[in-house]
Design a protein around this motif. Structure first.
Motif, PDB file in Angstrom:
ATOM      1  N   PRO A  52       0.948  -1.178   0.036  1.00 40.20           N
ATOM      2  CA  PRO A  52       0.317   0.090  -0.021  1.00 40.20           C
ATOM      3  C   PRO A  52       0.835   1.198  -0.024  1.00 40.20           C
ATOM      4  O   PRO A  52       1.946   1.395   0.651  1.00 40.20           O
ATOM      5  CB  PRO A  52      -0.749  -0.154   1.159  1.00 40.20           C
ATOM      6  N   ALA A  53       0.571   2.297  -0.808  1.00 36.38           N
ATOM      7  CA  ALA A  53       1.174   3.359  -0.958  1.00 36.38           C
ATOM      8  C   ALA A  53       1.156   4.033   0.563  1.00 36.38           C
ATOM      9  O   ALA A  53       0.531   4.332   1.303  1.00 36.38           O
ATOM     10  CB  ALA A  53       0.677   4.522  -1.881  1.00 36.38           C
ATOM     11  N   GLY A  54       2.591   4.679   0.362  1.00 38.88           N
ATOM     12  CA  GLY A  54       2.773   5.554   1.732  1.00 38.88           C
ATOM     13  C   GLY A  54       3.355   4.813   2.936  1.00 38.88           C
ATOM     14  O   GLY A  54       3.845   5.298   3.985  1.00 38.88           O
ATOM     15  N   PHE A  55       2.980   3.451   3.176  1.00 39.67           N
ATOM     16  CA  PHE A  55       3.687   2.931   4.443  1.00 39.67           C
ATOM     17  C   PHE A  55       4.758   1.541   3.958  1.00 39.67           C
ATOM     18  O   PHE A  55       4.054   0.383   3.785  1.00 39.67           O
ATOM     19  CB  PHE A  55       2.506   2.166   5.157  1.00 39.67           C
ATOM     20  N   THR A  56       5.838   2.129   3.525  1.00 40.17           N
ATOM     21  CA  THR A  56       6.802   0.930   3.292  1.00 40.17           C
ATOM     22  C   THR A  56       7.361   0.799   4.557  1.00 40.17           C
ATOM     23  O   THR A  56       7.892  -0.401   4.341  1.00 40.17           O
ATOM     24  CB  THR A  56       7.751   1.667   2.235  1.00 40.17           C
ATOM     25  N   GLU A  57       7.358   1.339   5.443  1.00 38.89           N
ATOM     26  CA  GLU A  57       7.893   0.953   7.006  1.00 38.89           C
ATOM     27  C   GLU A  57       6.935  -0.236   7.344  1.00 38.89           C
ATOM     28  O   GLU A  57       5.732  -0.456   6.991  1.00 38.89           O
ATOM     29  CB  GLU A  57       7.797   2.228   7.835  1.00 38.89           C
ATOM     30  N   GLU A  58       7.801  -0.786   8.284  1.00 34.35           N
ATOM     31  CA  GLU A  58       6.962  -1.741   9.282  1.00 34.35           C
ATOM     32  C   GLU A  58       5.955  -1.100  10.169  1.00 34.35           C
ATOM     33  O   GLU A  58       6.281  -0.149  10.713  1.00 34.35           O
ATOM     34  CB  GLU A  58       8.118  -2.538   9.876  1.00 34.35           C
ATOM     35  N   ILE A  59       4.750  -1.875   9.997  1.00 38.74           N
ATOM     36  CA  ILE A  59       3.814  -1.155  10.825  1.00 38.74           C
ATOM     37  C   ILE A  59       3.528  -1.833  12.068  1.00 38.74           C
ATOM     38  O   ILE A  59       3.215  -3.099  12.343  1.00 38.74           O
ATOM     39  CB  ILE A  59       2.300  -1.297  10.075  1.00 38.74           C
ATOM     40  N   LEU A  60       3.895  -1.394  13.357  1.00 39.74           N
ATOM     41  CA  LEU A  60       3.770  -2.096  14.407  1.00 39.74           C
ATOM     42  C   LEU A  60       2.340  -1.806  15.175  1.00 39.74           C
ATOM     43  O   LEU A  60       1.848  -2.601  15.757  1.00 39.74           O
ATOM     44  CB  LEU A  60       4.970  -1.384  15.573  1.00 39.74           C
ATOM     45  N   PHE A  61       1.960  -0.412  14.882  1.00 42.71           N
ATOM     46  CA  PHE A  61       0.382  -0.361  15.324  1.00 42.71           C
ATOM     47  C   PHE A  61      -0.410   0.272  14.115  1.00 42.71           C
ATOM     48  O   PHE A  61       0.170   1.351  13.704  1.00 42.71           O
ATOM     49  CB  PHE A  61       0.366   0.629  16.505  1.00 42.71           C
ATOM     50  N   ASP A  62      -1.532  -0.329  13.601  1.00 42.08           N
ATOM     51  CA  ASP A  62      -2.175   0.275  12.448  1.00 42.08           C
ATOM     52  C   ASP A  62      -3.571   0.958  13.146  1.00 42.08           C
ATOM     53  O   ASP A  62      -4.463   0.366  13.463  1.00 42.08           O
ATOM     54  CB  ASP A  62      -2.594  -1.087  11.546  1.00 42.08           C
ATOM     55  N   LEU A  63      -3.215   2.297  13.210  1.00 48.76           N
ATOM     56  CA  LEU A  63      -4.461   3.138  13.528  1.00 48.76           C
ATOM     57  C   LEU A  63      -5.109   3.897  12.408  1.00 48.76           C
ATOM     58  O   LEU A  63      -5.727   4.789  12.418  1.00 48.76           O
ATOM     59  CB  LEU A  63      -3.829   4.310  14.408  1.00 48.76           C
ATOM     60  N   ARG A  64      -5.052   2.951  11.187  1.00 45.10           N
ATOM     61  CA  ARG A  64      -5.747   3.491   9.991  1.00 45.10           C
ATOM     62  C   ARG A  64      -7.471   3.102  10.157  1.00 45.10           C
ATOM     63  O   ARG A  64      -7.611   2.089  10.723  1.00 45.10           O
ATOM     64  CB  ARG A  64      -5.215   2.981   8.760  1.00 45.10           C
ATOM     65  N   ASP A 368       7.597   6.699  11.030  1.00 41.02           N
ATOM     66  CA  ASP A 368       9.149   6.257  11.220  1.00 41.02           C
ATOM     67  C   ASP A 368       9.074   5.631  12.809  1.00 41.02           C
ATOM     68  O   ASP A 368      10.139   4.916  12.892  1.00 41.02           O
ATOM     69  CB  ASP A 368       9.815   7.692  11.328  1.00 41.02           C
ATOM     70  N   ARG A 369       8.124   5.680  13.334  1.00 39.89           N
ATOM     71  CA  ARG A 369       8.100   4.880  14.718  1.00 39.89           C
ATOM     72  C   ARG A 369       7.050   3.790  14.508  1.00 39.89           C
ATOM     73  O   ARG A 369       6.721   3.203  15.584  1.00 39.89           O
ATOM     74  CB  ARG A 369       7.486   5.960  15.760  1.00 39.89           C
ATOM     75  N   GLY A 370       6.922   3.244  13.462  1.00 46.65           N
ATOM     76  CA  GLY A 370       5.759   2.140  13.223  1.00 46.65           C
ATOM     77  C   GLY A 370       4.220   2.373  13.492  1.00 46.65           C
ATOM     78  O   GLY A 370       3.551   1.451  13.736  1.00 46.65           O
ATOM     79  N   VAL A 371       3.882   3.522  13.543  1.00 49.51           N
ATOM     80  CA  VAL A 371       2.362   3.787  13.817  1.00 49.51           C
ATOM     81  C   VAL A 371       1.826   4.459  12.649  1.00 49.51           C
ATOM     82  O   VAL A 371       2.213   5.690  12.046  1.00 49.51           O
ATOM     83  CB  VAL A 371       2.419   4.923  14.998  1.00 49.51           C
ATOM     84  N   ALA A 372       0.915   3.577  11.918  1.00 50.36           N
ATOM     85  CA  ALA A 372       0.311   3.996  10.679  1.00 50.36           C
ATOM     86  C   ALA A 372      -0.898   4.989  10.992  1.00 50.36           C
ATOM     87  O   ALA A 372      -1.875   4.101  11.703  1.00 50.36           O
ATOM     88  CB  ALA A 372       0.156   2.884   9.950  1.00 50.36           C
ATOM     89  N   VAL A 373      -1.100   6.027  10.583  1.00 47.96           N
ATOM     90  CA  VAL A 373      -2.441   6.986  10.791  1.00 47.96           C
ATOM     91  C   VAL A 373      -2.624   7.504   9.362  1.00 47.96           C
ATOM     92  O   VAL A 373      -1.865   7.596   8.544  1.00 47.96           O
ATOM     93  CB  VAL A 373      -2.434   8.060  11.830  1.00 47.96           C
ATOM     94  N   GLU A 374      -3.910   8.078   8.989  1.00 49.12           N
ATOM     95  CA  GLU A 374      -4.155   8.740   7.797  1.00 49.12           C
ATOM     96  C   GLU A 374      -4.377  10.024   7.934  1.00 49.12           C
ATOM     97  O   GLU A 374      -4.893  10.612   9.146  1.00 49.12           O
ATOM     98  CB  GLU A 374      -5.536   8.077   7.524  1.00 49.12           C
ATOM     99  N   GLY A 375      -4.162  10.806   7.246  1.00 49.42           N
ATOM    100  CA  GLY A 375      -4.458  12.137   6.978  1.00 49.42           C
ATOM    101  C   GLY A 375      -5.817  12.588   6.496  1.00 49.42           C
ATOM    102  O   GLY A 375      -6.438  12.029   5.948  1.00 49.42           O
ATOM    103  N   LEU A 376      -6.128  13.601   7.165  1.00 45.70           N
ATOM    104  CA  LEU A 376      -7.693  14.140   6.988  1.00 45.70           C
ATOM    105  C   LEU A 376      -7.677  14.818   5.580  1.00 45.70           C
ATOM    106  O   LEU A 376      -8.738  14.477   4.689  1.00 45.70           O
ATOM    107  CB  LEU A 376      -8.369  14.961   8.010  1.00 45.70           C
TER     108      LEU A 376
END
Ligand SMILES: Cc1ncc(COP(=O)(O)O)c(C=O)c1O
Length: 415
Positions: A52-64, A368-376
């Protein structure tokens, strides 16, 4: 070769039938020109399984936002009903509107849970809300027609409108929901999420609901009411759906099991205004005829014995706890930062406002800290995008959420 004449002619026959040999009258048999087979077609474009675009980093916490907790799925009960459904479904194509027994159960369910009084004859089982959007737009618009949508709003609905060649008219949303006066008079359709506006989370006020219904009546507009997230309301009771308040048959009521059970099921339904019913049934036959009868029967069994209702009560308590964790956290953080939470007491995420520059910086720092969020800002269609962050809590349990919020607090302090 020491083989019989019969073996040789049979081999020649096979090779000719598969196109490797050409038999010529009086000219013997020759090897076919197999250039096309020697150079197989190769695809040099992008492959479909891109990350998925935008998250090439490892996701530790998925807040999407957007997905319920897969660990809460009622697997034992679902398997029981699925086994029964495999044994008892009827062979054949079935009714394009869906299995009658399921439609009867759904009609009873929305009458009980939402006060929506609709005949099962108007109710069609769909492959998620998405298919209901597709059918309604295909039935009600022509290329060039205008469709008003909430801005910010659900991008997958806008995609359907654009795919049909209709024009998307983004209409602002304030704390009372869609700004009805800003809906262009030529709009043939208005799409709204009144229970829990996606993505801001505001509830459409009663006066806005009545104004929207008046507009639909005066201008002959179809309202698509996506009753998204009405099941997860934590404080008060949800307001009455537009469908229930409507007196002119201009509301299509759409609901889905994607947030309550799982988006993987692809099960939803739509209450179709009577005048569109026959067009929608025709379209449905063209698209996919009907959802799997086994899945429909499984859902029917699960709903009919009251297990869905019990499951909702249980999951609502779990999500309410997570919702409080996020809102309490944001209340404290909001006093220290420019972050402004949008008052919301429903759904599986909480939205906050920020300035657009801060949104990009914070999304990056959190990733960068493994937390995936989405922008409004990504949910706006019009030119007036404002920044913000969406904090989803469908995919993390309370402990993980706590850990993730600590990281968010730390990042907010540093940035
Ligand atoms: C606003 C909104 N409506 C409906 C849905 C459900 O869509 P579907 O039933 O096609 O999965 C979603 C899913 O993310 C959504 O965000």
């Amino acid at each position: 070769l020491g083989v019989s004449r019969h073996t040789v002619t049979t081999a020649y026959g096979h090779l000719a039938a598969e196109g490797f040999l050409d038999g010529r009258r009086r000219g013997g048999t020759v090897v076919s020109d197999l250039v096309a087979l020697r150079e197989p077609y190769t695809w040099s474009g992008p492959v479909l399984d891109l990350p998925p675009a935008g998250f090439t980093e490892e996701i530790l916490f998925d807040l999407r936002p957007g997905t319920p907790d897969p660990r809460l799925f009622p697997i034992t009960e679902w398997k029981r009903h699925a086994r029964w459904a495999v044994d008892h479904h009827e062979a054949g194509y079935g009714d394009p509107a869906g299995i009658t027994d399921l439609r009867l159960v759904l009609a009873r369910w929305i009458a009980k849970s939402r006060g929506v009084d609709a005949s099962f004859r108007q109710l069609m089982v769909t492959s998620g809300a998405q298919q209901a959007f597709f059918l309604l737009i295909a039935a009600r618009t022509l290329p060039g027609d205008t469709v008003a949508v909430e801005d910010p709003g659900y991008h997958r609905f806008r995609n359907v409108v654009e795919a049909h060649g209709a024009r998307v008219a983004p209409v602002p949303v304030d704390e009372d929901g869609i700004v009805v006066e800003a809906i262009p008079p030529e709009a043939k359709v208005v799409y709204v999420t009144p229970s829990h506006q996606f993505p801001t989370g505001v509830t459409m006020s009663m006066s806005r609901r009545l104004a929207l219904l008046k507009l639909a009546r005066d201008q002959d507009t179809l309202i698509i009411e996506d009753d998204y997230d009405s099941e997860f309301r934590y404080v008060d009771r949800p307001l009455e759906p537009l469908y229930r308040l409507d007196r002119s048959g201009r509301v299509a009521y759409v609901a889905s099991f994607s947030k309550t059970l799982s988006p993987a099921l692809r099960l939803g339904y739509v209450v179709v205004p009577p005048e569109l019913l026959s067009d929608i049934l025709d379209l449905r036959e063209q698209v996919d005829w009907a959802p799997s009868q086994v899945d429909q029967l499984t859902l029917k069994g699960y709903l009919a014995v009251g297990e869905f209702e019990r499951y909702l009560r249980k999951t609502r308590r779990i999500y309410q706890q997570r919702h409080s964790l996020v809102t309490d956290f944001l209340r404290v953080e909001a006093t220290r930062h420019s972050l402004q939470p949008v008052a919301s007491n429903a759904g599986l995420h909480v939205a906050t406002h920020l300035n657009a520059g801060a949104e990009t910086v914070l999304c990056r720092a959190l990733a960068d800290r493994g937390v995936a969020v989405e922008g409004l800002s990504t949910y706006f269609a019009g030119p007036t995008a404002t920044g913000g962050l969406l904090f989803g809590f469908g995919q993390t349990n309370a402990d993980q959420l706590q850990e993730a919020l600590e990281i968010v607090g730390d990042v907010l302090n540093r940035v």
